[in-house]
Design an enzyme around this catalytic site. Structure first.
Site, PDB file in Angstrom:
ATOM      1  N   CYS A  89       1.349  -0.726 -20.510  1.00 19.01           N
ATOM      2  CA  CYS A  89       0.497   0.296 -19.885  1.00 19.01           C
ATOM      3  C   CYS A  89       0.679   0.295 -18.367  1.00 19.01           C
ATOM      4  O   CYS A  89       1.768   0.591 -17.899  1.00 19.01           O
ATOM      5  CB  CYS A  89      -0.951   0.136 -20.330  1.00 19.01           C
ATOM      6  SG  CYS A  89      -1.950   1.603 -19.993  1.00 19.01           S
TER       7      CYS A  89
ATOM      8  N   HIS B 197      -0.668   0.602 -25.982  1.00 17.34           N
ATOM      9  CA  HIS B 197      -1.227  -0.744 -26.080  1.00 17.34           C
ATOM     10  C   HIS B 197      -0.880  -1.371 -27.413  1.00 17.34           C
ATOM     11  O   HIS B 197      -1.590  -1.161 -28.402  1.00 17.34           O
ATOM     12  CB  HIS B 197      -2.752  -0.678 -25.912  1.00 17.34           C
ATOM     13  CG  HIS B 197      -3.189  -0.429 -24.516  1.00 17.34           C
ATOM     14  ND1 HIS B 197      -3.351  -1.444 -23.608  1.00 17.34           N
ATOM     15  CD2 HIS B 197      -3.465   0.717 -23.853  1.00 17.34           C
ATOM     16  CE1 HIS B 197      -3.728  -0.925 -22.442  1.00 17.34           C
ATOM     17  NE2 HIS B 197      -3.801   0.379 -22.559  1.00 17.34           N
TER      18      HIS B 197
ATOM     19  N   GLU C  86      -1.368  -4.314 -28.347  1.00 20.38           N
ATOM     20  CA  GLU C  86      -2.427  -5.236 -28.752  1.00 20.38           C
ATOM     21  C   GLU C  86      -3.611  -4.489 -29.362  1.00 20.38           C
ATOM     22  O   GLU C  86      -4.526  -5.109 -29.904  1.00 20.38           O
ATOM     23  CB  GLU C  86      -2.876  -6.094 -27.548  1.00 20.38           C
ATOM     24  CG  GLU C  86      -3.739  -5.423 -26.498  1.00 20.38           C
ATOM     25  CD  GLU C  86      -2.986  -4.525 -25.514  1.00 20.38           C
ATOM     26  OE1 GLU C  86      -1.804  -4.206 -25.742  1.00 20.38           O
ATOM     27  OE2 GLU C  86      -3.636  -4.115 -24.520  1.00 20.38           O
TER      28      GLU C  86
END
Lengths: 245, 199
Positions: free
Chosen positions: B81, B181, B183
Site C-alpha cells: 500500500c 492489502h 494481510e
C-alpha cells in the site's frame, strides 16, 4: 471493477453478541470471538463490531477483545462504541482494528472526527449516522440509540462530517434494523449522491437479493447486514452464515 | 527470515504477523534497521499519508537501510500500500521525495464520479509473474487508497480497474510492491505472502 462490499455488522452489549430489533435488544447470540472466527472462515468481505452500550455505560473499548479479534481476521475489521477521544482511536488501531467507527460523539461534535482522522488517517475514520423517519416521513439523523433527533438534516450532517475528514459514512436505519423489510433504494440514491467518500447502508436486509439492486447500480458501495448473517428462519434461530449476490 | 519494518506509518503490523504466523513463515518485526540487517526478505507495510511515511522512514534510519539493501541487492523487498507508493520517485499526495526504487510517480485517481478512496474488493489481472502464482484473480484483493501507479508504468506486473485501469503491483530488480492489502485479503493475500517468501 470494484465489487459492492457485503459487510457483517455485529452488535455487542459488552457481555456478548446481541441482535436488536429497531435498536432495542432482541436476541442474545453468544461469544463474539467464536462468531468472528467463523465469519473469517466464511471469508466475509469486511466485519464491524459495535458496542451499543459502551456510551451509556461509560465504558472504554474492550481492547483485549479487539486484539484477540484482530488476530482472527484476515479481512478488514472495524470497531465502534464509546469512542470519544483520539487516544482511544490510536489504541484501537494499534490493537489491530482497521477502522474506528464513531457514532453519537462524532455527529454531535464533528471536530472529533477531524481530530481522529489527523491521528489515524481519514481512511480509518468512519462515522455512523443513525437515522429514522420523522412524522412527516423525512429521514432525520438521531442520537442515543435511535431515541432523540439531532436537530440537523441528513445532508447537513453528511457535509459537516465530510468537511471534517471522515473516510467512510455508514447510514444505519433505526426503523429497518432487524426488521428484514429490504433496503430503501430511494434513500440509497440520495445518500450516494450526497457523499463523496465511500458509504455503507445498514438495516433491513432480508436476503442476498436485497443486495442485488443497489450493488449493481453503484458497485462502489457497502451493504451491511446483522440479522441476515446471524439469525435464520421464522423463529430467528442463531446461525452464523454469509453469502453474496 | 522475513524482516517486517515497524515504523510510524506501518499500520497493521498485527495483521501481517497474523498472516505470517498462519503460514508458519519465520519473521522478525523491528523498528531498528540493525535488527533486520541479516534478513534476505523484507516487508514494508504502510497505511496513511505518503509524506508521513517517507519522513518516518528517514527519521528511523530505514531510508538509508533500504537504499543499501537495494544498491547491494542483498534482499527482496515487498512494499504494501503506502509502503509500495514510497518506493516511487514522488507522489501527487505529498511533497517529499520517494525512495526512487521504482522509476515512476504516484498520481491521484482521474475520475471524479466515483467515491474516494478506492475502497473494497477488486479483481486484478497479472502478467504471469510468480508473485501472483495461485491467486484467484477474479476474486482479487482488498484495496484502500486514493492515489495510484500509472497503468503504463513499465515495471507493472498486475493491473486493476477503478474508473480507469491502474498498476496495482510492480517490480524492478529485487524490489516488489502491491497496492492492495494482502494481510486483509483472505486466501489470495496469504498466497501473495507465501509466494514472496518462496521467490
Amino acid at each position: 471493477m470494484l465489487r459492492p462490499r457485503i459487510v457483517v455488522y455485529l452488535l455487542t452489549d459488552g457481555k456478548g453478541l446481541v441482535k436488536t430489533l429497531k435498536f432495542k435488544p432482541d436476541k442474545y447470540l453468544g461469544d463474539p470471538l467464536n462468531a468472528i472466527r467463523i465469519f473469517n472462515e466464511l471469508e466475509v468481505d469486511e466485519l464491524v463490531l459495535l458496542d451499543i452500550k459502551a456510551t451509556s455505560e461509560k465504558r472504554e473499548p474492550n481492547y483485549k477483545l479487539i486484539s484477540n479479534i484482530s488476530k482472527q481476521c484476515r479481512m478488514p475489521f472495524g470497531y465502534g462504541g464509546g469512542v470519544t477521544h483520539s487516544e482511544q482511536a490510536l489504541r484501537l488501531v494499534s490493537e489491530g482494528a482497521e477502522k474506528v467507527v464513531i457514532g453519537d460523539a462524532g455527529v454531535s461534535d464533528p471536530s472529533l472526527i477531524s481530530d481522529i482522522a489527523k491521528n489515524i488517517g481519514s481512511q480509518s475514520t468512519v462515522a455512523v449516522i443513525n437515522h429514522k423517519k420523522d412524522l412527516l416521513g423525512r429521514r432525520i439523523p438521531c442520537f442515543a440509540n435511535g431515541l432523540k433527533k439531532t436537530g440537523l438534516s441528513l445532508v447537513n450532517t453528511v457535509d459537516l462530517l465530510q468537511e471534517n475528514g471522515v473516510g467512510e459514512l455508514v447510514f444505519y436505519d433505526v426503523d429497518r434494523d432487524g426488521a428484514r423489510v429490504g433496503f430503501d433504494q430511494k434513500f440509497i440514491d440520495e445518500v450516494y449522491a450526497a457523499s463523496s467518500c465511500p458509504i455503507t447502508v445498514v438495516g433491513g436486509a432480508s436476503s442476498t437479493d436485497d443486495f442485488s439492486e443497489p450493488g449493481k447500480k453503484y458497485q462502489a458501495i457497502g451493504l451491511g447486514a446483522g440479522s441476515l448473517f446471524t439469525l435464520v428462519g421464522k423463529h430467528k434461530a442463531p446461525l452464523i452464515n454469509y453469502s453474496k449476490p | 527470515m522475513i524482516g517486517v519494518i515497524e515504523y510510524q506509518a506501518g499500520g497493521n503490523v498485527h495483521a501481517i504477523k497474523n498472516a505470517l504466523n498462519y503460514l508458519s513463515i519465520e519473521y522478525i518485526v523491528s523498528s531498528e534497521p540493525d535488527s533486520l540487517s541479516g534478513c534476505r526478505k523484507i516487508i514494508l507495510p504502510g497505511v496513511g499519508a505518503f509524506d508521513t511515511a517517507v519522513k518516518s522512514l528517514r527519521a528511523t534510519g530505514f531510508e538509508s537501510f533500504l537504499n543499501d539493501v537495494v544498491r547491494n541487492q542483498s534482499a527482496d523487498l515487498l512494499g504494501i500500500c503506502v509502503g509500495f507508493q514510497v518506493l516511487a520517485n514522488e507522489s501527487e499526495e505529498g511533497t517529499e521525495k520517494g525512495l526512487g526504487f521504482l522509476n515512476t510517480s504516484v498520481k491521484k485517481f482521474k475520475s471524479t464520479d466515483l467515491p474516494v478512496p478506492h475502497m473494497g474488493w477488486n479483481a486484478v489481472k497479472s502478467n504471469g509473474h510468480p508473485l501472483f502464482e495461485g491467486v484467484k484473480q477474479d476474486v482479487g484483493f482488498y484495496f484502500l487508497h486514493g492515489y495510484r501507479f500509472d497503468f503504463e508504468y513499465e515495471g507493472s506486473i498486475a493491473a486493476a480497474t477503478y474508473g480507469e485501469d491502474f498498476c496495482c503491483s510492480a517490480s524492478a530488480g529485487r524490489v516488489f510492491g502491491v497496492q492492495f492489502h494482502p494481510e486483509k485479503s483472505h486466501g489470495n493475500g496469504l498466497q501473495i505472502l507465501k509466494n514472496f517468501s518462496e521467490m
